[in-house]
Write a protein that holds these residues in place. Structure first.
Motif, PDB file in Angstrom:
ATOM      1  N   PRO A  40      21.843  22.322  12.957  1.00  6.23           N
ATOM      2  CA  PRO A  40      21.075  23.556  12.883  1.00  6.23           C
ATOM      3  C   PRO A  40      20.901  24.005  11.447  1.00  6.23           C
ATOM      4  N   ALA A  41      19.914  24.807  11.220  1.00  7.80           N
ATOM      5  CA  ALA A  41      19.652  25.298   9.867  1.00  7.80           C
ATOM      6  C   ALA A  41      19.431  26.787   9.933  1.00  7.80           C
ATOM      7  N   VAL A 223      26.332  34.446   6.649  1.00  5.61           N
ATOM      8  CA  VAL A 223      27.080  33.942   5.505  1.00  5.61           C
ATOM      9  C   VAL A 223      26.954  34.968   4.384  1.00  5.61           C
ATOM     10  N   VAL A 224      28.124  35.418   3.878  1.00  9.17           N
ATOM     11  CA  VAL A 224      28.171  36.497   2.888  1.00  9.17           C
ATOM     12  C   VAL A 224      28.940  36.004   1.671  1.00  9.17           C
ATOM     13  N   LEU A 235      22.520  31.683   9.676  1.00  4.93           N
ATOM     14  CA  LEU A 235      22.412  30.368  10.297  1.00  4.93           C
ATOM     15  C   LEU A 235      22.302  30.492  11.804  1.00  4.93           C
ATOM     16  N   HIS A 236      21.358  29.774  12.384  1.00  3.00           N
ATOM     17  CA  HIS A 236      21.274  29.715  13.842  1.00  3.00           C
ATOM     18  C   HIS A 236      21.936  28.423  14.289  1.00  3.00           C
ATOM     19  N   ASP A 263      29.577  22.283   7.900  1.00  2.00           N
ATOM     20  CA  ASP A 263      29.794  21.964   6.496  1.00  2.00           C
ATOM     21  C   ASP A 263      29.669  23.253   5.691  1.00  2.00           C
ATOM     22  N   PRO A 264      30.689  23.641   4.912  1.00  2.00           N
ATOM     23  CA  PRO A 264      30.639  24.936   4.230  1.00  2.00           C
ATOM     24  C   PRO A 264      29.649  25.002   3.075  1.00  2.00           C
ATOM     25  N   VAL A 265      29.198  23.866   2.596  1.00  3.65           N
ATOM     26  CA  VAL A 265      28.237  23.854   1.496  1.00  3.65           C
ATOM     27  C   VAL A 265      26.808  24.015   2.021  1.00  3.65           C
ATOM     28  N   SER A 266      26.439  23.184   2.985  1.00  2.00           N
ATOM     29  CA  SER A 266      25.078  23.219   3.517  1.00  2.00           C
ATOM     30  C   SER A 266      24.917  24.206   4.666  1.00  2.00           C
TER      31      SER A 266
END
Length: 357
Positions: A40-41, A223-224, A235-236, A263-266
């Motif tokens: 998901p993005a 995401v904060v 993010l959904h 993935d915490p980066v993407s």
């Protein structure tokens, strides 16, 4: 053979959180498989699925047995462990219980405010609890078992964690789930800083990788930025989220009746595992992710790919679990009967150990 626990971290309500309500239990499934889901993005974007193929589960089935059952009182919920001491939020009696785990008994009860649900501890052993009705964070002295009000919150609290030297509290706007925000509290002074609005139906937060991650019941994860508290992304991920945990290498959240690794980066999903029932507790401790279902059935997951390492069946008589912690080779669970919670003071802290089935 003993399975060692080598680590673990309806409709949404629209008013300030009430006392715990009845929870449905899911079916006890056969061994599921971890898979790599479609990634998901951010909302409005499409994303290709990861190329990594699905991995089959490699698990050990074991039966949990009760080593000690310690009666705590009315509605025991959050639990945190410091050394050989467990601190348990007794939300129905406005107290936090101090439990000697070696002796298996309550050694003190600390009076705080109305509806304490979360208990957290710092790496140095400082203990804090969050009272939902009074909207206050309390600091508890582990030696004297005395509590003091640390911070009065500006809005209705829903969740709290301790991370990176600060307390982080998820707030609902004016007692309603129609809006949310995050407040960072200095545990030494009680000073607060609040984020902008984050959206509706927020149920849990996690902190890690320079970010605050907020799970929403509508399927989103906010995401904060951890330093500025500026919202970075929305993010959904999938279906309703009510649990979220951050580990050294990834973020984990529930989805449908399973768990997804982010993935915490993407911010993209890398793996998903179906468990077959709703997740009551989700956390990573050490090199294991622990997911406890609403029946008490527990899955130990590999944090790298969500491969199931062990499925631990609950002993007879376990009621709805509300908090979990690893203690050496044992698993601690707080539990009580949601359906009969209004008049019972028989909620327990269970010390469980596993043996092969």
């Amino acid at each position: 053979m003993t399975v060692m626990l080598v680590g673990c971290s309806g409709a949404p309500p629209v008013t300030a959180p009430p006392p715990p309500a009845a929870a449905s239990q899911g079916a006890r499934p056969s061994a599921p498989q971890a898979t790599a889901p479609a990634a998901p993005a951010a909302r409005g974007e499409s994303a290709a699925a990861p190329e990594e193929p699905p991995r089959a589960a490699a698990h050990v089935a074991a039966q949990l047995t009760v080593d000690k059952a310690i009666v705590i009182g009315k509605w025991p919920e959050g639990v945190a462990v410091v050394g050989d001491t467990a601190w348990v939020a007794e939300s129905g009696n406005r107290r936090v219980a101090r439990v000697d785990l070696k002796r298996g008994e309550v050694t003190a009860r600390v009076t705080v405010g109305r509806l304490p649900v979360q208990v957290v501890a710092s790496p140095a052993g400082a203990v804090y609890t969050l009272t939902h009705t009074d909207q206050t964070v309390w600091a508890i002295d582990g030696q004297t078992a005395r509590a003091r009000a640390l911070a009065r919150l500006p809005d209705s609290p829903e969740d709290m964690v301790y991370a990176d030297g600060a307390l982080w509290v998820l707030l609902w706007s004016k007692g309603s789930s129609t809006g949310s925000s995050v407040v960072r509290i200095d545990p030494a002074t009680g000073d607060q800083r609040r984020s902008p609005e984050l959206g509706r139906d927020a149920f849990a937060l996690a902190v890690g990788h320079g970010r605050v991650w907020v799970a929403h019941g509508d399927g989103d994860v906010s995401v904060v930025d951890q330093r500025s508290l500026k919202p970075l992304d929305d993010l959904h991920i999938g279906d309703s989220h009510r649990r979220i945990a951050a580990g050294p290498g990834a973020v984990f959240t529930d989805v449908r009746s399973g768990v997804i690794r982010l993935d915490p980066v993407s911010g993209r999903a890398t793996h998903e595992v179906a468990l077959g029932e709703l997740v009551a507790v989700l956390r990573q401790m050490g090199d294991e992710v622990i997911a406890v279902g609403q029946s008490g059935r527990t899955w130990l997951l590999d944090p790298d790919d969500l491969t199931i390492r062990a499925i631990l069946a609950p002993p007879d008589g376990v009621r709805t679990p509300h908090g979990a912690w690893r203690y050496g080779e044992a698993l601690l669970l707080t539990e009580f009967d949601d359906a009969g919670a209004a008049g019972k003071d028989d909620g327990r802290l269970l010390i469980l150990r596993s043996s092969p089935r």
